[in-house]
Design a protein around this motif. Sequence first.
Motif, PDB file in Angstrom:
ATOM      1  N   GLN A 276      -0.282   3.451  -3.273  1.00 14.27           N
ATOM      2  CA  GLN A 276      -1.142   4.618  -3.101  1.00 14.27           C
ATOM      3  C   GLN A 276      -0.563   5.875  -3.757  1.00 14.27           C
ATOM      4  OE1 GLN A 276      -4.301   5.262  -2.078  1.00 14.27           O
ATOM      5  NE2 GLN A 276      -4.500   3.029  -2.178  1.00 14.27           N
TER       6      GLN A 276
ATOM      7  N   THR B 126     -14.777   0.830  -9.188  1.00 13.78           N
ATOM      8  CA  THR B 126     -13.843   0.533  -8.095  1.00 13.78           C
ATOM      9  C   THR B 126     -12.885   1.706  -7.896  1.00 13.78           C
ATOM     10  OG1 THR B 126     -12.193  -0.507  -9.543  1.00 13.78           O
ATOM     11  CG2 THR B 126     -13.893  -1.943  -8.607  1.00 13.78           C
TER      12      THR B 126
ATOM     13  N   ALA C   1     -13.927  -5.739  -4.482  1.00 14.12           N
ATOM     14  CA  ALA C   1     -13.145  -4.649  -3.898  1.00 14.12           C
ATOM     15  C   ALA C   1     -13.798  -4.134  -2.625  1.00 14.12           C
ATOM     16  CB  ALA C   1     -12.984  -3.518  -4.911  1.00 14.12           C
TER      17      ALA C   1
ATOM     18  N   GLU D 214      -3.124  -8.245  -1.496  1.00 17.92           N
ATOM     19  CA  GLU D 214      -3.617  -8.186  -2.878  1.00 17.92           C
ATOM     20  C   GLU D 214      -4.524  -9.380  -3.117  1.00 17.92           C
ATOM     21  OE1 GLU D 214      -1.791  -9.128  -7.312  1.00 17.92           O
ATOM     22  OE2 GLU D 214      -0.507  -8.017  -5.902  1.00 17.92           O
TER      23      GLU D 214
ATOM     24  N   VAL E 297      -9.690   1.109  -6.210  1.00 19.34           N
ATOM     25  CA  VAL E 297      -8.564   0.386  -5.622  1.00 19.34           C
ATOM     26  C   VAL E 297      -7.485   0.246  -6.702  1.00 19.34           C
ATOM     27  CG1 VAL E 297      -9.541  -1.874  -6.215  1.00 19.34           C
ATOM     28  CG2 VAL E 297      -7.897  -1.701  -4.350  1.00 19.34           C
TER      29      VAL E 297
ATOM     30  N   ALA F 137       0.825  -1.212   0.000  1.00 20.46           N
ATOM     31  CA  ALA F 137       0.000   0.000   0.000  1.00 20.46           C
ATOM     32  C   ALA F 137       0.856   1.258   0.000  1.00 20.46           C
ATOM     33  CB  ALA F 137      -0.940  -0.003   1.209  1.00 20.46           C
TER      34      ALA F 137
ATOM     35  N   ASP G 279      -5.882  -4.144  -0.637  1.00 23.14           N
ATOM     36  CA  ASP G 279      -5.116  -2.942  -0.980  1.00 23.14           C
ATOM     37  C   ASP G 279      -4.818  -2.855  -2.466  1.00 23.14           C
ATOM     38  OD1 ASP G 279      -4.452  -1.946   1.854  1.00 23.14           O
ATOM     39  OD2 ASP G 279      -3.826  -4.048   1.908  1.00 23.14           O
TER      40      ASP G 279
END
Length: 279
Positions: free
Chosen positions: A11, A196, A158, A132, A198, A7, A164
């Motif tokens: 991110q 989604t 998700a 994941e 993600v 993450a 993540d």
Amino acid sequence: MSLVTLAEVLQPAFKEGYAVAGLVALGWEDMRAFVAAAEAEQCPVILQAGPGCRAHTPLPVLGTMFRHLAESAGVPVVAHLDHGYSLAECRQAIECGFTSVMFDGSRLPLNQNIDETAAIAELAHAAEISCEGEIGFVGYAGGEGSAGTDPKEAARFASETGVDAMAISVGNTHLQETRMSVGLDVARIRAIEVVTKVPLVIHGGSGVPVDQRIFLSRHSNICKFNIGTELRMVFGKALREAVNHDIDRFDRIAILRDTHEPLVAATRNILRTFKAPCG
């Protein structure tokens, strides 16, 4: 920088429009080259231990190797379990110091995949690491065929698993030795993006045309491309050349040393396609 979670690298990629390479390692020589390449390119990298690697080297050893490389690196490095097939296997990886686990429930019925992935995501998050998951099935060149990801199922997956990162099947294939002629199914990717929020993952990234890798890294929610076969081919070629260069040479350390620079160079070329653009 050093050892980080999935993450923590995905991110920023998700927000800023680039991707991170998940590089499938088989041994010390390639994982060391992958980190050297990431340091040369000044970008994060995800070291991945897949089923083939784990069949050759026990998880506790792999965890120690990954962590050693990460903790001495000048860039963020993720220690990632690729294609874990059970809660027990993912739990062992967490106990061995991995900072990310990928549970592959893609062959399971949807409800079972969601339930088992959610349980592993909860376990991972309790250990302050990442998870994941995979929805839709990514097939294998010359083997099992793929089952494309349904956007509605992806939205539910998700939302209900809390992963993540989410691996999807959009025309990609594992173990592909040549580039796809038509590339990934962008329409399906866009449909998944609508429902989604993600970071998305492409397994079998070796088969994706380079131009499309670059485009999707910049202009989609795909934040992680897994690359294995492409770099294994580079390593194999360099190893054959090293052996044939001096048929009387028998010291495997000396022979394997000759694979390092070609593998670093090839890895750097791959990493450049995913990096955040300068400026």
